[in-house]
Motif scaffolding. Structure first.
Motif, PDB file in Angstrom:
ATOM      1  N   GLU A 110       0.712  -1.052   0.001  1.00 59.13           N
ATOM      2  CA  GLU A 110      -0.249   0.122  -0.166  1.00 59.13           C
ATOM      3  C   GLU A 110       0.804   1.169   0.069  1.00 59.13           C
ATOM      4  OE1 GLU A 110      -3.423   2.024   2.675  1.00 59.13           O
ATOM      5  OE2 GLU A 110      -2.589   0.301   3.351  1.00 59.13           O
ATOM      6  N   ARG A 111       1.698   1.088   0.878  1.00 59.82           N
ATOM      7  CA  ARG A 111       2.759   2.410   0.932  1.00 59.82           C
ATOM      8  C   ARG A 111       3.646   2.511  -0.214  1.00 59.82           C
ATOM      9  NH1 ARG A 111       3.289   7.399   3.425  1.00 59.82           N
ATOM     10  NH2 ARG A 111       5.549   8.006   2.877  1.00 59.82           N
ATOM     11  N   ALA A 112       3.966   1.539  -0.872  1.00 63.47           N
ATOM     12  CA  ALA A 112       5.024   1.752  -1.904  1.00 63.47           C
ATOM     13  C   ALA A 112       4.568   1.797  -3.139  1.00 63.47           C
ATOM     14  CB  ALA A 112       5.909   0.386  -2.052  1.00 63.47           C
ATOM     15  N   PHE A 113       3.236   1.188  -3.312  1.00 64.80           N
ATOM     16  CA  PHE A 113       2.426   1.556  -4.880  1.00 64.80           C
ATOM     17  C   PHE A 113       1.277   2.250  -4.876  1.00 64.80           C
ATOM     18  CE2 PHE A 113       4.689  -2.827  -4.839  1.00 64.80           C
ATOM     19  CZ  PHE A 113       5.685  -2.402  -5.411  1.00 64.80           C
ATOM     20  N   ALA A 114       0.826   2.652  -3.518  1.00 60.62           N
ATOM     21  CA  ALA A 114      -0.522   3.298  -3.350  1.00 60.62           C
ATOM     22  C   ALA A 114      -1.649   2.747  -4.253  1.00 60.62           C
ATOM     23  CB  ALA A 114      -0.444   4.899  -3.879  1.00 60.62           C
ATOM     24  N   ALA A 115      -1.589   1.285  -4.199  1.00 61.21           N
ATOM     25  CA  ALA A 115      -2.614   0.419  -4.707  1.00 61.21           C
ATOM     26  C   ALA A 115      -2.352  -1.010  -4.513  1.00 61.21           C
ATOM     27  CB  ALA A 115      -2.405   0.716  -6.398  1.00 61.21           C
ATOM     28  N   SER A 116      -3.296  -1.735  -4.812  1.00 56.04           N
ATOM     29  CA  SER A 116      -3.175  -3.119  -4.181  1.00 56.04           C
ATOM     30  C   SER A 116      -2.545  -4.071  -5.437  1.00 56.04           C
ATOM     31  CB  SER A 116      -4.542  -3.932  -3.981  1.00 56.04           C
ATOM     32  OG  SER A 116      -5.162  -3.394  -3.002  1.00 56.04           O
ATOM     33  N   LEU A 117      -2.184  -5.160  -5.428  1.00 56.34           N
ATOM     34  CA  LEU A 117      -1.629  -5.932  -6.312  1.00 56.34           C
ATOM     35  C   LEU A 117      -2.714  -6.635  -7.106  1.00 56.34           C
ATOM     36  CD1 LEU A 117       0.988  -8.173  -4.303  1.00 56.34           C
ATOM     37  CD2 LEU A 117       1.524  -6.014  -5.602  1.00 56.34           C
ATOM     38  N   ASP A 118      -2.541  -7.111  -7.981  1.00 59.56           N
ATOM     39  CA  ASP A 118      -3.591  -8.034  -8.823  1.00 59.56           C
ATOM     40  C   ASP A 118      -4.196  -8.940  -8.023  1.00 59.56           C
ATOM     41  OD1 ASP A 118      -3.054  -6.144 -11.008  1.00 59.56           O
ATOM     42  OD2 ASP A 118      -2.044  -7.692 -12.076  1.00 59.56           O
ATOM     43  N   ASP A 119      -5.390  -9.175  -7.684  1.00 57.81           N
ATOM     44  CA  ASP A 119      -6.115 -10.197  -6.974  1.00 57.81           C
ATOM     45  C   ASP A 119      -5.356 -10.323  -5.671  1.00 57.81           C
ATOM     46  OD1 ASP A 119      -7.922 -10.739  -9.094  1.00 57.81           O
ATOM     47  OD2 ASP A 119      -6.430 -11.996 -10.025  1.00 57.81           O
ATOM     48  N   GLN A 120      -5.085  -9.100  -4.958  1.00 53.35           N
ATOM     49  CA  GLN A 120      -4.335  -9.316  -3.843  1.00 53.35           C
ATOM     50  C   GLN A 120      -5.090 -10.015  -2.660  1.00 53.35           C
ATOM     51  OE1 GLN A 120      -2.193  -5.763  -2.350  1.00 53.35           O
ATOM     52  NE2 GLN A 120      -3.021  -6.088  -0.340  1.00 53.35           N
ATOM     53  N   GLU A 121      -6.245  -9.949  -2.659  1.00 55.81           N
ATOM     54  CA  GLU A 121      -7.069 -10.394  -1.382  1.00 55.81           C
ATOM     55  C   GLU A 121      -6.721 -12.079  -1.732  1.00 55.81           C
ATOM     56  OE1 GLU A 121     -11.481 -10.764   0.451  1.00 55.81           O
ATOM     57  OE2 GLU A 121     -11.209  -9.290  -1.064  1.00 55.81           O
ATOM     58  N   ALA A 122      -7.092 -12.590  -2.671  1.00 53.86           N
ATOM     59  CA  ALA A 122      -6.958 -14.149  -3.049  1.00 53.86           C
ATOM     60  C   ALA A 122      -5.560 -14.570  -2.843  1.00 53.86           C
ATOM     61  CB  ALA A 122      -7.498 -14.523  -4.437  1.00 53.86           C
ATOM     62  N   LEU A 123      -4.730 -13.970  -3.223  1.00 55.05           N
ATOM     63  CA  LEU A 123      -3.224 -14.270  -3.210  1.00 55.05           C
ATOM     64  C   LEU A 123      -2.823 -14.158  -1.654  1.00 55.05           C
ATOM     65  CD1 LEU A 123      -0.445 -14.590  -4.225  1.00 55.05           C
ATOM     66  CD2 LEU A 123      -0.022 -12.150  -4.588  1.00 55.05           C
ATOM     67  N   ILE A 124      -3.269 -13.129  -0.936  1.00 56.64           N
ATOM     68  CA  ILE A 124      -2.590 -13.024   0.539  1.00 56.64           C
ATOM     69  C   ILE A 124      -3.496 -14.195   1.267  1.00 56.64           C
ATOM     70  CG2 ILE A 124      -2.680 -11.630   2.609  1.00 56.64           C
ATOM     71  CD1 ILE A 124      -0.650 -10.731   0.400  1.00 56.64           C
ATOM     72  N   GLY A 125      -4.879 -14.303   0.809  1.00 55.19           N
ATOM     73  CA  GLY A 125      -5.530 -15.419   1.333  1.00 55.19           C
ATOM     74  C   GLY A 125      -4.805 -16.756   1.426  1.00 55.19           C
ATOM     75  N   ARG A 126      -4.367 -17.170   0.252  1.00 54.20           N
ATOM     76  CA  ARG A 126      -4.022 -18.451  -0.081  1.00 54.20           C
ATOM     77  C   ARG A 126      -2.491 -18.311   0.752  1.00 54.20           C
ATOM     78  NH1 ARG A 126      -3.553 -23.515   0.538  1.00 54.20           N
ATOM     79  NH2 ARG A 126      -2.863 -24.653  -1.045  1.00 54.20           N
ATOM     80  N   LEU A 127      -1.639 -17.404   0.737  1.00 56.48           N
ATOM     81  CA  LEU A 127      -0.575 -17.484   1.486  1.00 56.48           C
ATOM     82  C   LEU A 127      -0.552 -17.405   3.020  1.00 56.48           C
ATOM     83  CD1 LEU A 127       1.566 -14.496  -0.709  1.00 56.48           C
ATOM     84  CD2 LEU A 127       2.203 -17.230  -0.556  1.00 56.48           C
TER      85      LEU A 127
END
Length: 229
Positions: A110-127
């Motif tokens: 959030e700080r570095a890119f001022a935006a989320s990664l593509d499909d971030q919720e699903a990616l972080i959920g699996r991780l």
């Protein structure tokens, strides 16, 4: 380095002070790529293992190294990003001692890119699911179990365990864990504006010819696997 007139090294300095030990300097991304390369190597060993015990040895190492790669990537990449951009707030997030790694990762993104990664919720959920399994490896506990073999005189055996480590004999589990971790690196590369994702991944993970399409396809998430694809 302080040099003699003939170009030889007279004195090594570290932070301006004399340093009398050997120094071996490597690119910062080598810290990260080591873990991904170890994971990939152990997946190959897992695929060719001759028995369950050897599969377990390779599987645990492959799984653990992939997840450690995510931690190393988070810490090293965003530290470099903070240095390049002069962003002290980003550096403070990376250096925070409290909170989970994935929470720090999300804050760094959030700080570095001022935006989320593509499909971030699903990616972080699996991780997050994978890191819960990692916690079992690095914080092992014994869940007691016993067995009784029936008969005229039943035999009871105590002190046994339904060993969670057997899960890591599964090549598919370990390979998918590696791929999810690799996908994170790809998604960060895209968010950072990397023009050549394959080159980015070569540096940071030691893997050649990486593409998002291939990783998604191996995870069963590619276009060919989508409804109507």
């Amino acid at each position: 380095m302080i040099l003699n007139d003939d170009g030889s090294v007279r004195q090594l300095l570290r932070d301006g002070e004399p340093y009398d030990r050997a120094i071996r300097l490597e690119p910062a991304y080598a810290i990260v790529s080591t873990y991904f390369r170890l994971s990939a190597s152990n997946i190959a060993g897992l695929a060719g293992a001759a028995d369950d015990e050897l599969r377990r040895f390779h599987g645990i190492q492959a799984f653990l190294m992939a997840l450690t790669g995510v931690e190393a990537f988070t810490n090293v990449f965003f530290t470099l990003r903070a240095r390049e951009t002069g962003d002290d707030a980003l550096k403070a997030i990376v250096d925070a001692k409290k909170g989970s790694l994935l929470a720090r990762l999300e804050r760094c993104v959030e700080r570095a890119f001022a935006a989320s990664l593509d499909d971030q919720e699903a990616l972080i959920g699996r991780l997050r699911e994978l890191f819960a399994m990692r916690a079992q490896i690095v914080h092992p506990r014994w869940d007691p179990a016993s067995a009784t073999i029936g008969g005229f005189i039943p035999l009871h055996i105590d002190g046994l365990s339904m060993n969670f480590q057997s899960s890591f004999e599964d090549e598919r589990l370990c390979r998918e864990a590696f791929l999810w971790c690799l996908l994170l690196v790809i998604r960060v590369a895209k968010a950072a504006g990397a023009g050549d994702v394959a080159a980015f991944c070569r540096f940071w993970t030691g893997q050649e010819n990486v593409s998002e399409e291939a990783v998604l396809r191996q995870l069963g998430l590619g276009a060919d696997d989508a409804p109507g694809g």
